[in-house]
Design a protein around this motif. Sequence first.
Motif, PDB file in Angstrom:
ATOM      1  N   ALA A 197       0.904   4.115  -2.908  1.00  0.00           N
ATOM      2  CA  ALA A 197       0.670   5.536  -2.614  1.00  0.00           C
ATOM      3  C   ALA A 197       1.802   6.387  -3.180  1.00  0.00           C
ATOM      4  O   ALA A 197       1.566   7.422  -3.807  1.00  0.00           O
ATOM      5  CB  ALA A 197       0.549   5.752  -1.113  1.00  0.00           C
ATOM      6  N   ASP A 250     -10.244  -3.562   4.073  1.00  0.00           N
ATOM      7  CA  ASP A 250      -9.328  -3.073   3.026  1.00  0.00           C
ATOM      8  C   ASP A 250      -9.098  -1.578   3.182  1.00  0.00           C
ATOM      9  O   ASP A 250      -7.962  -1.096   3.110  1.00  0.00           O
ATOM     10  CB  ASP A 250      -9.936  -3.293   1.625  1.00  0.00           C
ATOM     11  CG  ASP A 250      -9.999  -4.746   1.222  1.00  0.00           C
ATOM     12  OD1 ASP A 250      -8.982  -5.445   1.360  1.00  0.00           O
ATOM     13  OD2 ASP A 250     -11.080  -5.181   0.749  1.00  0.00           O
ATOM     14  N   LEU A 290       0.832  -1.214   0.000  1.00  0.00           N
ATOM     15  CA  LEU A 290       0.000   0.000   0.000  1.00  0.00           C
ATOM     16  C   LEU A 290       0.863   1.258   0.000  1.00  0.00           C
ATOM     17  O   LEU A 290       0.540   2.252  -0.663  1.00  0.00           O
ATOM     18  CB  LEU A 290      -0.933  -0.010   1.216  1.00  0.00           C
ATOM     19  CG  LEU A 290      -2.079  -1.014   1.096  1.00  0.00           C
ATOM     20  CD1 LEU A 290      -2.754  -1.224   2.440  1.00  0.00           C
ATOM     21  CD2 LEU A 290      -3.104  -0.545   0.055  1.00  0.00           C
ATOM     22  N   ASP A 305      -5.770   0.853   4.116  1.00  0.00           N
ATOM     23  CA  ASP A 305      -5.322   1.898   3.194  1.00  0.00           C
ATOM     24  C   ASP A 305      -5.453   3.298   3.820  1.00  0.00           C
ATOM     25  O   ASP A 305      -5.654   4.290   3.103  1.00  0.00           O
ATOM     26  CB  ASP A 305      -6.137   1.789   1.894  1.00  0.00           C
ATOM     27  CG  ASP A 305      -5.645   2.724   0.812  1.00  0.00           C
ATOM     28  OD1 ASP A 305      -4.447   3.080   0.818  1.00  0.00           O
ATOM     29  OD2 ASP A 305      -6.466   3.110  -0.045  1.00  0.00           O
ATOM     30  N   SER A 320      -8.336   5.713   2.697  1.00  0.00           N
ATOM     31  CA  SER A 320      -8.283   6.412   1.392  1.00  0.00           C
ATOM     32  C   SER A 320      -7.711   7.816   1.480  1.00  0.00           C
ATOM     33  O   SER A 320      -8.026   8.672   0.650  1.00  0.00           O
ATOM     34  CB  SER A 320      -9.678   6.512   0.744  1.00  0.00           C
ATOM     35  OG  SER A 320     -10.336   5.302   0.640  1.00  0.00           O
ATOM     36  N   SER A 343      -8.115   6.618  -3.030  1.00  0.00           N
ATOM     37  CA  SER A 343      -7.993   5.186  -2.724  1.00  0.00           C
ATOM     38  C   SER A 343      -6.898   4.543  -3.564  1.00  0.00           C
ATOM     39  O   SER A 343      -6.732   4.872  -4.743  1.00  0.00           O
ATOM     40  CB  SER A 343      -9.322   4.479  -3.009  1.00  0.00           C
ATOM     41  OG  SER A 343      -9.179   3.103  -2.769  1.00  0.00           O
ATOM     42  N   ARG A 344      -6.189   3.633  -2.956  1.00  0.00           N
ATOM     43  CA  ARG A 344      -5.205   2.839  -3.697  1.00  0.00           C
ATOM     44  C   ARG A 344      -5.872   1.645  -4.377  1.00  0.00           C
ATOM     45  O   ARG A 344      -5.224   0.848  -5.051  1.00  0.00           O
ATOM     46  CB  ARG A 344      -4.090   2.351  -2.760  1.00  0.00           C
ATOM     47  CG  ARG A 344      -2.860   3.237  -2.681  1.00  0.00           C
ATOM     48  CD  ARG A 344      -3.081   4.674  -2.372  1.00  0.00           C
ATOM     49  NE  ARG A 344      -3.642   4.915  -1.045  1.00  0.00           N
ATOM     50  CZ  ARG A 344      -3.803   6.106  -0.491  1.00  0.00           C
ATOM     51  NH1 ARG A 344      -3.474   7.206  -1.164  1.00  0.00           N
ATOM     52  NH2 ARG A 344      -4.325   6.243   0.711  1.00  0.00           N
ATOM     53  N   TYR A 345      -7.165   1.477  -4.201  1.00  0.00           N
ATOM     54  CA  TYR A 345      -7.898   0.368  -4.831  1.00  0.00           C
ATOM     55  C   TYR A 345      -8.689   0.908  -6.021  1.00  0.00           C
ATOM     56  O   TYR A 345      -9.392   1.912  -5.902  1.00  0.00           O
ATOM     57  CB  TYR A 345      -8.869  -0.272  -3.830  1.00  0.00           C
ATOM     58  CG  TYR A 345      -8.219  -0.744  -2.556  1.00  0.00           C
ATOM     59  CD1 TYR A 345      -7.233  -1.735  -2.563  1.00  0.00           C
ATOM     60  CD2 TYR A 345      -8.592  -0.211  -1.327  1.00  0.00           C
ATOM     61  CE1 TYR A 345      -6.643  -2.161  -1.381  1.00  0.00           C
ATOM     62  CE2 TYR A 345      -8.011  -0.640  -0.144  1.00  0.00           C
ATOM     63  CZ  TYR A 345      -7.034  -1.614  -0.171  1.00  0.00           C
ATOM     64  OH  TYR A 345      -6.454  -2.049   0.994  1.00  0.00           O
ATOM     65  N   GLN A 358      -2.421  -0.352   8.686  1.00  0.00           N
ATOM     66  CA  GLN A 358      -2.517   1.115   8.603  1.00  0.00           C
ATOM     67  C   GLN A 358      -1.371   1.774   9.390  1.00  0.00           C
ATOM     68  O   GLN A 358      -0.698   2.682   8.894  1.00  0.00           O
ATOM     69  CB  GLN A 358      -3.863   1.562   9.175  1.00  0.00           C
ATOM     70  CG  GLN A 358      -4.077   3.049   9.113  1.00  0.00           C
ATOM     71  CD  GLN A 358      -5.316   3.482   9.902  1.00  0.00           C
ATOM     72  OE1 GLN A 358      -5.195   3.971  11.019  1.00  0.00           O
ATOM     73  NE2 GLN A 358      -6.491   3.319   9.320  1.00  0.00           N
ATOM     74  N   VAL A 378       1.827   1.423   7.504  1.00  0.00           N
ATOM     75  CA  VAL A 378       1.922   2.335   6.345  1.00  0.00           C
ATOM     76  C   VAL A 378       2.306   3.731   6.844  1.00  0.00           C
ATOM     77  O   VAL A 378       3.223   4.372   6.309  1.00  0.00           O
ATOM     78  CB  VAL A 378       0.575   2.383   5.567  1.00  0.00           C
ATOM     79  CG1 VAL A 378       0.594   3.488   4.520  1.00  0.00           C
ATOM     80  CG2 VAL A 378       0.266   1.037   4.914  1.00  0.00           C
TER      81      VAL A 378
END
Length: 267
Positions: A16, A152, A12, A156, A159, A141-143, A41, A44
């Motif tokens: 980003a 999810d 993630l 992330d 978002s 969002s990375r998705y 999280q 990250v």
Amino acid sequence: MSIPVEDLADRLYRAARRTELVDPLTDEHPDLTMEAAYEIQDAVVARYEADGDAVVGAKLGLTSRAKQRDVGVHEPLYGWLTASLDLDPGTPLDLSAVGQPRVEPEIAFRLGEDLEGAHVNAVRVLAATEWVAPSLEVLDSRYCDYRFTLVDVVADNASSGRYLVGGVPRDPAELDLRLVGCVLERNGVLEATAAGAACLGHPATAVAWLARALAARGTGLAAGSVVISGGLTAAVAVGPGDVVTADFDRLGSVELACRGPVEQAAV
Ligand code: OOG
Ligand code: MG
């Protein structure tokens, strides 16, 4: 199977940094728990801090029905705001630095006191708040297409993309935040309207929820933190040249212009 927290955090974090997209973690790890998602999280955010960034506050998400319906996830969550995500008023959003930007209006709180503990309520939040002000959050969002489950999107960092605090900072004791109206426009065209009550009944209730959720994980919010309490309306996708404006009753206006490569003219 145990969850490879550090590997998933790397995935993630890299997405980003490179503005790339990844598949939802639950495609590969359907057993991802909420606890593991918050650990990812944290990992990250630790990578951002290792790059020299600093946590300056927190964000709530999915605190309004409009937002919950928008992404199909029906529980609130939180993430962290870092210094590099902060846009100053009047500064355009550079679209080349984000992937899938969507903008939403929120009410920001600046804490004048530490806020922590398992029994924090809305009254305590209001007493600890130095000022409230209007905010626009830029989600990123990375998705792909914001396709995710609750765990999810927790992993992330909810978002997080950018955020902007503007308008007129006010003492929350002067206002009934439930009744503060918000008009959201893109390029002068009305997108949505809301009131503060859209956010879990009262934006301070959302901040209290955050303080209690953090207490359950052994942490809290420091004086000076900025907390954005969650989108009051569904988010609006933005592209080059778009200007998003949120006008709030008594809190003033906050506006964001989007600059980027000129889009090919539609044929
Ligand atoms: C999740 C983050 C939600 C909010 O204010 O509701 C959020 C998302 O919608 O991608 O920031
Ligand atoms: Mg938000």
